[in-house]
Enzyme design. Structure first.
Site, PDB file in Angstrom:
ATOM      1  N   PRO A 172       0.833  -1.212   0.000  1.00 35.02           N
ATOM      2  CG  PRO A 172      -0.718  -1.563   1.692  1.00 35.02           C
ATOM      3  CD  PRO A 172       0.601  -2.051   1.183  1.00 35.02           C
ATOM      4  N   PRO A 173       0.291   2.382  -0.365  1.00 37.91           N
ATOM      5  CG  PRO A 173      -0.951   3.881  -1.638  1.00 37.91           C
ATOM      6  CD  PRO A 173      -1.055   2.563  -0.936  1.00 37.91           C
ATOM      7  N   GLY A 174       2.726   4.495   1.160  1.00 35.26           N
ATOM      8  CA  GLY A 174       3.240   4.970   2.435  1.00 35.26           C
ATOM      9  C   GLY A 174       3.871   3.925   3.318  1.00 35.26           C
ATOM     10  N   GLY A 212       6.803   2.399   2.752  1.00 34.78           N
ATOM     11  CA  GLY A 212       8.264   2.478   2.765  1.00 34.78           C
ATOM     12  C   GLY A 212       8.958   1.753   1.633  1.00 34.78           C
ATOM     13  CD  GLU A 269     -22.565  11.984  16.687  1.00 35.09           C
ATOM     14  OE1 GLU A 269     -21.903  10.955  16.947  1.00 35.09           O
ATOM     15  OE2 GLU A 269     -22.853  12.313  15.529  1.00 35.09           O
TER      16      GLU A 269
END
Length: 667
Positions: A227-229, A231, A448
């Protein structure tokens, strides 16, 4: 009527300017006038020739005041004897072939007496002698200027062609030096298995005989997928820092050019440079830009991208392939790569770099915390446990946001409260204020509170409630956020049902207090429907049985999905829709039952939100268990809001908690 329309279309009056003069005709006349003026300027009439006078005549004309201008020049040898007079008279003095003239030239020896007379008239100007060097300079200087312009325009441009227009086929791979932005394996954390696999390449380059003695062969290519990020590029830089060999770096988009054949030429030139520096490493980042599946585009075999890929395939493992050039590539789209590129002999090994686990996240945080001044109360282990699903790049960004936040608060060190606030900002967005009247604020608080009550009741210890707020954050007007206590590798049917039930709780609680429903739960409904359909079609968690109903046939068009066709009948599709609807209806009733059983806790949580705007998950548990909040609440005062400019609760997508946990929200 048709004839009139045709006449209007053919009428020349539409091309006239407002004054009625044809614009096209005016431009033609202007061009003719400019051409005539240029013709006269370039071919002037023959100028009249100067008259030849004696020096004594010139002296007499000067004494009588008939000379307008004049000059005295030495002889051509540069001597001191004044021997040439030139100038103009006030009236014509002679009529020759070209007409009357006032210019004159007088040659001969100028005596000292005549020189004094001319000087007294104050008309003649003494000019210095023109030497041979000066005359030569005036004659040669125009040619030097012209030659210099030609050199600058043509020769210099051709010499720079090696870096310009004629160098399209040259490779743009950059050789990295050991001292420039060097990284080592110590700078890479959270992917020990990937480091172990690529370290074999570094060890082989250092001691190839160790592997060759037993017949081992180093992989020709290593494809890093993840996946992106995570390394991938950093790991490639670490290989360059560890290996004492030339390292070339290039991006997949550098092969793409507007001219045909440039990409293939750059591939050949890149491998040629690699062979000259063998053994060496070549890193291609984002290889999916040139390595996508062939035969999927409209260009067929003549497509420029396919020519580049064919050249890359041949250079990696073709007929004339030499050892010593190792290719390392990185991509997050391995599904679109051509199968010939992934076969053994080209990319022999695929190294998958996944999102880091809790141990890897702590190691990554410690690597990035070297450059940040942290306080003693910052526990990176706790932070790693509270950030499941984050990549290495996101963890680095989290610490950077914490440092920026501490600096804005005029602190000298980053404290744990700064890290927690930065985590909430990175995961769920930054808090921002919106004008809201009391009615909308009340509906939002109960909405909420419904999420918080059902989420806390159904929690099995995996996704506890982290924080409940009615302060707008990110794209939502309010949010109930969850933090996973461990890395989620898979979910059970009960957990998915609990997510659907929790998503429905906000709409139910809002309806109890307002006796109406709003569009604030649109994001919750979309999220619940998506989960329910995945349970029926993909996970086999319904009465239809373990059958994959959502199988799609994808046609890859340049790496993207262009068609999606489902292989189910209309009757099966109706059954799927009925199963999804039944699942959501059952969980809706289940959420109604839970809220009715815990109505006092629901009201107290909503009242606490109206008073404090934000409460933590432990406060929700205290109300459910003890009936009141026993621990202190850190109050965040909100600026006063007027009801005149109150905005409507907009329909926004609900944010996701790390690891895929839902964060139901009315917005």
């Amino acid at each position: 009527m048709a004839d009139n329309n045709d006449n209007k279309k053919r009428s020349p009056l539409k091309s006239l300017p407002p004054d009625g003069f044809p614009l096209k005709t005016g431009l033609i006349w202007i061009a003719i006038i400019v051409a005539i003026v240029a013709l006269f300027l370039l071919n002037p009439a023959k100028a009249p020739q100067p008259a030849t006078l004696k020096i004594q005549q010139v002296v007499e004309l000067a004494e009588s005041g008939q000379i307008a201008t004049g000059s005295i020049q030495p002889d051509g040898t540069g001597g001191r004897d004044w021997s040439q007079l030139t100038g103009e008279t006030r009236e014509p003095i002679l009529r020759n072939e070209t007409g009357p003239t006032r210019a004159f030239v007088a040659t001969g020896r100028l005596t000292d007496g005549n020189l004094e007379l001319l000087q007294k008239s104050k008309i003649f100007v003494e000019r210095p002698a023109t030497t041979a060097m000066t005359q030569l300079l005036f004659n040669v200087l125009p040619f030097v200027i012209v030659i210099g312009l030609l050199y600058f325009l043509f020769v210099r441009q051709l010499r720079q062609a090696g870096k310009g227009a004629l160098s399209f086929g040259k490779s743009r791979a950059k050789m990295l030096t050991r001292d420039k932005d060097r990284a080592t394996f110590a700078d890479v954390a959270g992917c020990d298995e990937a480091k172990e696999e690529v370290s074999e390449v570094v060890e082989f380059l250092r001691d190839p005989k160790k592997f060759q003695k037993i017949g081992g062969r180093i992989p020709k290519g290593i494809l890093m997928v993840g996946p992106p990020g995570t390394g991938k590029t950093l790991l490639a830089k670490a290989i360059a820092g560890e290996a004492d060999v030339p390292f070339f770096s290039i991006s997949g988009s550098d092969f793409v050019e507007m001219f045909v054949g440039v990409g293939a030429s750059r591939v050949r030139d890149m491998f040629e440079q690699g062979r000259k520096n063998a053994p060496c490493l070549i890193f291609i980042d984002e290889i999916d830009a040139v390595g996508r599946q062939r035969g999927a585009g409209l260009g067929g075999g003549n497509d420029e991208r396919e020519q580049t890929l064919n050249s890359l395939l041949v250079e990696m493992d073709g007929f004339d392939t030499q050892e010593g050039v190792i290719i390392i590539a990185a991509t997050n789209r391995p599904d679109v790569l051509d199968s010939a590129l992934l076969r053994p002999g080209r990319f022999d090994r695929q190294v998958y770099i996944d999102l880091p686990d809790i141990i890897g996240r702590e190691q990554i945080l410690r690597v990035h915390a070297r450059k940040i001044t942290l306080s003693e109360n910052v526990d990176l282990a706790i932070l790693a446990r509270g950030t499941p699903g984050l990549s290495g790049a996101e963890l680095a960004n989290l610490l950077n946001e914490a440092a920026l936040l501490a600096a804005r608060r005029n602190k000298k060190k980053v404290e744990m409260v700064d890290v927690d606030d930065a985590r909430d900002k990175v995961l769920w967005g930054r808090e921002h204020r919106r004008v809201m009247d009391d009615k909308e604020k009340k509906a939002l608080a109960w909405h909420e509170a419904g999420h918080a009550v059902v989420g806390a009741v159904l929690d099995d210890g995996t996704f506890p409630v982290h924080k409940v707020t009615i302060i707008p954050r990110g794209q939502s007007l309010g949010s109930t956020t969850y933090l996973a206590t461990k890395d989620i590798l898979g979910r059970s049917k009960k957990q998915y049902l609990d997510r659907v039930c929790t998503a429905m709780a906000g709409r139910i609680a809002e309806e109890l207090v307002t006796s109406d429903i709003s569009d604030g739960a649109s994001g919750d409904i979309k999220q619940a429907t998506k989960i329910a359909r995945a349970m029926v079609c993909d996970f086999g968690m319904s009465e239809l049985g373990p059958i994959a109903m959502g199988e799609n046939q994808d046609t890859v068009f340049l790496g993207r999905d262009i068609t999606r066709s489902q292989h189910i009948s209309e009757d099966t599709a109706r059954r799927v829709d009925a199963a999804v609807s039944a699942l959501i209806d059952s969980e809706y009733k289940r959420a109604q039952k839970i809220i009715s059983e815990h109505r006092p806790a629901l009201d107290k949580i909503a009242e606490a939100l109206l008073e404090n705007e934000t409460i933590e998950g432990r406060h929700v548990l205290e109300i459910l268990k003890d009936g009141a909040i026993t621990s202190p609440i850190v109050m965040v005062k909100q600026p006063p809001r007027t009801g005149q400019d109150a905005g409507k609760v907009a329909s926004k997508p609900a944010p996701e908690a790390p690891g895929g946990a839902p964060a139901p929200s009315p917005a």
